[in-house]
Design a protein around this motif. Structure first.
Motif, PDB file in Angstrom:
ATOM      1  N   SER A  80      -2.160  -4.882  -1.068  1.00 32.37           N
ATOM      2  CA  SER A  80      -1.528  -5.061   0.128  1.00 32.37           C
ATOM      3  C   SER A  80      -1.351  -3.592   0.724  1.00 32.37           C
ATOM      4  O   SER A  80      -1.569  -2.585  -0.058  1.00 32.37           O
ATOM      5  CB  SER A  80      -0.287  -5.642  -0.030  1.00 32.37           C
ATOM      6  N   ASP A  81      -1.060  -3.553   1.963  1.00 32.91           N
ATOM      7  CA  ASP A  81      -0.886  -2.283   2.853  1.00 32.91           C
ATOM      8  C   ASP A  81       0.884  -1.964   2.468  1.00 32.91           C
ATOM      9  O   ASP A  81       0.963  -1.121   3.296  1.00 32.91           O
ATOM     10  CB  ASP A  81      -1.536  -2.349   4.086  1.00 32.91           C
ATOM     11  N   LYS A  82       1.515  -2.783   1.798  1.00 34.79           N
ATOM     12  CA  LYS A  82       2.878  -2.570   1.810  1.00 34.79           C
ATOM     13  C   LYS A  82       3.374  -2.589   0.305  1.00 34.79           C
ATOM     14  O   LYS A  82       2.610  -3.063  -0.394  1.00 34.79           O
ATOM     15  CB  LYS A  82       3.531  -3.689   2.784  1.00 34.79           C
ATOM     16  N   GLU A 100       3.903   0.240  -5.340  1.00 28.70           N
ATOM     17  CA  GLU A 100       3.357   0.798  -3.933  1.00 28.70           C
ATOM     18  C   GLU A 100       1.931   0.408  -3.925  1.00 28.70           C
ATOM     19  O   GLU A 100       1.243  -0.276  -4.683  1.00 28.70           O
ATOM     20  CB  GLU A 100       3.528   2.381  -4.370  1.00 28.70           C
ATOM     21  N   LYS A 101       1.408   0.781  -2.760  1.00 29.21           N
ATOM     22  CA  LYS A 101       0.000   0.331  -2.416  1.00 29.21           C
ATOM     23  C   LYS A 101      -1.105   0.889  -3.558  1.00 29.21           C
ATOM     24  O   LYS A 101      -0.830   2.006  -3.771  1.00 29.21           O
ATOM     25  CB  LYS A 101      -0.514   0.488  -1.110  1.00 29.21           C
ATOM     26  N   ASN A 102      -1.697  -0.003  -3.816  1.00 34.08           N
ATOM     27  CA  ASN A 102      -2.998   0.586  -4.824  1.00 34.08           C
ATOM     28  C   ASN A 102      -2.428   0.697  -6.279  1.00 34.08           C
ATOM     29  O   ASN A 102      -3.063   1.214  -7.132  1.00 34.08           O
ATOM     30  CB  ASN A 102      -3.677   1.577  -4.436  1.00 34.08           C
TER      31      ASN A 102
END
Length: 288
Positions: free
Chosen positions: A131-133, A274-276
């Motif tokens: 996700s981007d969040k 966190e993202k990634n």
């Protein structure tokens, strides 16, 4: 059904839930896993994701919106893809999709790798936030191991030895939620005798257990499995009423506390990625 094996062990899996359904000791033909008899419990080794245990009213709140999730999440009811496979290893993968996003608003990848080496099965998990969040989740294992009650054996012939605990602090379950109170179960030389009565009030849920190695053994014939795990801070031990199995369950996360406000980000034991970012954990059983 998917099968991997070596000269010592043979393991079988269902693509539904990437569930381990059989683990056979090829040297004596003994089945290690619970049969999945639905009269007691139809599961065998479900994967608990993205929540472990029950949510209060089967709901959670995230960013002001209310979502519904069943007990232990949805991964066990989803068909996984086979990402890689060989004679003694298989990797399953589940990714978020339109249906999952309706009940769990995060894009993710969940990989489960099963590997056989000699007389040992290792199960590894990798969760990645796509996700981007920030992503919030829990994950737990729920393998059920057969208890031999034939040929003069009975459930009480078995015990669980703990590597580093003299006693266990148990969180009782109240309507599938975690009680605010705890009770102490004293061990006998770091050993818990098994009995049907032990699970009369549901699972033994622990958030402070120190041991990372447990040995399930038969006191009469000395057959045993050595169970180890890492990066799972919580643990559950459970069996259905009068059923001939026991589940050894390493968890990252537990059911909601009785007084939880249902906010996912404030849930006890929840993980934030966190993202990634990746999260990795594993457990293994060695047959002796």
């Amino acid at each position: 059904m998917i099968t991997i094996q070596n000269t010592k062990l043979k393991a079988t899996f269902n693509e539904l839930g990437a569930e381990l359904t059989s683990l056979t000791n090829l040297e004596n033909g003994k089945e290690i896993m619970w049969s999945g008899n639905p009269d007691f419990w139809g599961g065998q080794s479900p994967v608990l994701f993205p929540t472990v245990g029950a949510l209060k009213n089967e709901q959670y709140i995230f960013e002001g919106k209310t979502y519904e999730l069943p007990r232990h999440g949805f991964a066990r009811r989803r068909v996984f893809d086979i990402k890689e496979s060989s004679e003694n290893e298989v990797i399953f993968e589940l990714k978020s999709d339109e249906e999952s996003l309706k009940i769990y608003p995060f894009e993710f990848s969940l990989e489960i790798k099963y590997t056989l080496i000699e007389n040992k099965l290792t199960v590894s998990y990798r969760v990645k936030n796509l996700s981007d969040k920030e992503m919030y989740f829990s994950l737990g294992a729920h393998p059920g191991f057969a208890i031999d009650t034939e040929n003069g054996m009975n459930y009480n012939d078995y015990e669980i030895a703990f590597s580093d605990d003299e006693k266990l602090e148990i969180h009782p379950l109240v309507d599938n939620l975690i009680s605010n109170e705890t009770k102490i179960v004293e061990l006998e030389n770091k050993t818990l005798p098994l009995s049907y009565e032990l699970f009369s009030k549901d699972a033994l849920v622990m958030t402070t257990m120190k041991s990372r190695e447990l040995i399930l053994k038969n006191k009469k014939n000395h057959h045993k499995i050595i169970f180890t795990f890492s990066n799972f801070p919580y643990f559950g031990i459970w069996a259905a009423k009068n059923a001939d199995f026991v589940c050894l369950e390493p968890w990252q996360g537990i059911a909601d506390l009785e007084n939880h406000n249902q906010e996912l980000a404030e849930k006890f034991g929840i993980l934030k990625l966190e993202k990634n970012q990746d999260w990795i954990a594993d457990w293994a059983i060695e047959i002796e």
